[in-house]
Write a protein that holds these residues in place. Structure first.
Motif: not given
Ligand code: ADP
Length: 670
Positions: A600-629
């Motif tokens: 889930v920390f990988d860039r662009f990982y989204q469980e439902e896949g980008a195509l079927r995303r319903s929740t919005g978001g970019t798939g980059l949030g957790l990758a950014i969090c890991r870099q910051i921490v």
């Protein structure tokens, strides 16, 4: 005046039955000494001696013998090419200085003629051997190549041959020193040289001593020569086999070292192999730079019953031996620590010596292109000091060189690996970028385009529909903006282009800021209940405040996205046992499959896949969090019992040393 005809050639021409032979210089020296000894042994008569040396320096080696010979005879002639002060003279014997480019300078002659015997040595240096010897000397400077110079010519006790040699040499002598013609004529007559009739007295002596040749000096000389040659050969063989053994050893150790590209493995193997081969009590190899104050010993070879140094902080600062190695760029040896001023002059060194029972000590630097990479140490801990042998030191030096090369090779390989990984990461980013431009950006872009085209082409469109079109275009352009913004943030974090401003923070404040940010952003949706359980006695944390709020906001934002409004979100913070504050954002939402907890920390990982995303978001949030921490030295990870079991995101922040702790508070917010 210089004469270019060779005495040897003239001899061979005049006496065609002669067969020239090859002689080493050492053999000729032995033979000529035997011939001279023959003269020294003579008591009754005055033999004729003619000696021709190639150069003055060769004559010098024999000069003292010729002074002794002069006591035995007044018919002694010495020829040589002058180098410093050899000149024509008649002091003890006749000296004839010939021109340096006279053919005589290539030859070596000795003629001894007495009434009862005659011997002669007429030789010419083989020029091929000179060049070969020069090459050999360059290759192995220790070998005495002068003794191996080769000459071709004749050595014989045949009287007729000796008379002929004397005749030819007399011609040379008269050419250079005509004033000696009278003296030479006497010798010619006495010994019948050049077809002269032998005088009456000489003839009587000749009949008295005929065939009375004493071969003893020859035998003695030749045996001595053989012995000496044998000894030299033996010595040469010993040195060659020692050299070969050393090379084999270096090769086998180098092969063992070079088998790995891992620096730790290289040092471990090298210490083991070297210590074992040299029978040392302890062999240490560690990485060190000239400015290091200490080295942690990670690799050692130990013989039985010797105290281990593994894990020790080995002092380099104020260590006179290490300082000497650094200043001189060369290894140092202590033959006996008990009698060494460097050791007795340093309290620290003396303590080490006593504690680890070091009696003899060697420190060799591992250097590559002038850069100190490490140190090889050998310790002998016995009761008696160890006598360092030149061979051992050479071996340590050779191995240190190999270690240096192996370490650099390993370093280069590691750099290459890292570069490769960076390239791979870059490649992934590139493909991800292509993917998002292909899908993430194109989809909203086409929506925006359709909306705007419809608005432009259908002026009669009802007002409500117009509003819907405009809202859709605005929402999609906002999605695109977020995606580009997140992508740039992540790229900056990954490439280290971000400037950090660490400060002392109270976590509660940061959580409050993050929550208010979320609430202003999500005004329309109903959010799950958010509870905070921040330990009141929590120490201050040290981090960049803006980035800390960013991490909290992203995690809470995700928790809100993946938890139904009736669910619960808890933000907890406690101090863990690693001197860090551990923050947990837990929810009761859709959960994460155990095998997805890391990706889930990988860039662009989204469980439902980008195509079927319903929740919005970019798939980059957790990758950014890991870099910051990771940037402030903390860790971040996810925990979940699986689908619909809720998720927990944990991360750690360093605490500010000595900061006050506060009491726990439990706050609920809607
Ligand atoms: P996104 O913009 O898609 O949220 P993130 O990097 O923040 O990107 O998250 C990556 C993916 O991790 C999400 O798409 C989701 O599949 C999963 N994820 C993140 N947070 C949670 C959570 N709290 N509960 C369940 N899944 C989550």
């Amino acid at each position: 005046m210089s004469i270019s005809t060779s005495v040897l050639s003239d001899m061979l021409q005049a006496l065609p039955h002669l067969r020239p032979q090859l002689y080493f210089k050492a053999s000729l020296t032995a033979l000529s000494h035997a011939m001279e000894d023959q003269v020294l042994a003579a008591t009754l008569e005055q033999p004729l001696v003619i000696a021709s040396f190639q150069r003055e320096r060769f004559y010098r080696q024999e000069a003292h013998r010729y002074q002794r010979l002069a006591l035995r005879s007044n018919q002694i002639y010495v020829l040589s090419a002058p180098e410093t002060d050899f000149t024509n003279s008649s002091e003890y014997y006749e000296k004839i200085a010939f021109e340096p480019d006279d053919a005589l300078s290539q030859e070596w002659h000795l003629v001894v003629i007495a009434q009862n015997y005659a011997t002669c040595l007429v030789c010419r240096e083989s020029l091929g051997s000179l060049a070969k010897n020069r090459q050999l000397r360059e290759l192995s400077p220790g070998l005495d190549m002068d003794a191996a110079r080769r000459f071709e010519g004749i050595w014989t006790a045949e009287r007729g041959v000796s008379l002929k040699a004397a005749e030819l040499l007399f011609e040379r002598i008269v050419a250079y020193r005509p004033e000696l013609a009278g003296k030479i004529e006497q010798a010619r007559q006495r010994f019948g040289i050049g077809g002269r009739k032998i005088d009456a007295e000489a003839s009587q002596l000749l009949s008295e001593y005929a065939c009375d040749i004493d071969t003893d000096p020859f035998v003695q000389r030749l045996v001595t020569y053989l012995q000496a040659s044998q000894y030299k050969l033996h010595k040469a063989y010993r040195s060659i086999s020692a050299q070969a053994r050393k090379e084999r050893l270096v090769n086998s150790i180098s092969t063992a070292i070079r088998r790995s590209l891992n620096p730790q493995e290289i040092l471990k193997v090298a210490a083991q192999e070297l210590g074992q081969h040299l029978g040392a009590c302890r062999c240490l190899i560690y990485r060190a730079q000239a400015t290091d104050t200490q080295a942690i010993i990670e690799h050692e070879f130990l013989s039985f019953n010797v105290l281990s140094l593994l894990g020790h902080a080995w002092p380099l600062e104020n260590n006179p031996l290490f300082e000497e190695v650094v200043v001189q760029g060369e290894g140092v040896r202590v033959a006996d620590t008990v009698n060494d001023s460097r050791v007795s002059g340093s309290k620290a060194l003396w303590q080490i010596v006593e504690r680890f029972a070091i009696r003899s000590w060697l420190m060799e630097p591992v250097v590559f292109q002038g850069r100190l990479l490490g140190i090889v140490e050998l310790h002998y801990c016995g009761e008696n000091p160890h006598d360092w042998q030149a061979g051992e030191i050479d071996l340590v030096k050779a191995i240190a060189t190999q270690i240096g090369a192996a370490l650099i090779q390993a370093e280069a390989y590691a750099n290459l690996e890292e570069l490769n990984q960076q390239l791979e990461a870059l490649d992934r980013t590139r493909s991800n970028l292509i993917a998002i431009t292909g899908h993430e950006l194109r989809t909203p872009l086409s929506t925006i385009q359709v909306c705007l085209e419809s608005l432009a082409s259908e002026p009669d469109m009802p007002l409500e529909l117009r509003q819907v079109m405009l809202n859709t275009a605005l929402a999609d352009s906002d999605r695109m903006r977020k995606l580009i913004q997140d992508f740039l943030t992540l790229s900056n974090l990954e490439s280290g282009r971000v400037e950090w401003h660490p400060e002392s923070l109270t976590l509660q404040e940061c959580v409050d800021l993050a929550l208010s940010r979320i609430r202003t952003r999500m005004t329309t949706d109903k959010l799950p209940e958010i509870t905070t359980e921040i330990a009141r006695n929590l120490p201050l944390v040290r981090a960049d405040g803006d980035w800390l709020v960013e991490v909290l906001a992203k995690l809470v934002d995700n928790a809100c996205k993946f938890t139904p409004p009736e669910g619960q979100i808890t933000i907890k913070a406690t101090r863990n046992n690693k001197q860090m504050v551990e923050v947990t954002v837990a929810d009761t939402g859709r959960g994460i499959e155990p095998n997805r907890l890391e990706v889930v920390f990988d860039r662009f990982y989204q469980e439902e896949g980008a195509l079927r995303r319903s929740t919005g978001g970019t798939g980059l949030g957790l990758a950014i969090c890991r870099q910051i921490v990771n940037g402030w030295g903390g860790e971040i990870w996810a925990e979940s019992n699986g689908k619909n079991q809720g998720s927990e995101f944990h991360f750690t922040i360093p605490i500010v040393e000595g900061s006050q702790e506060q009491k726990t508070s439990k706050v609920k917010s809607q």
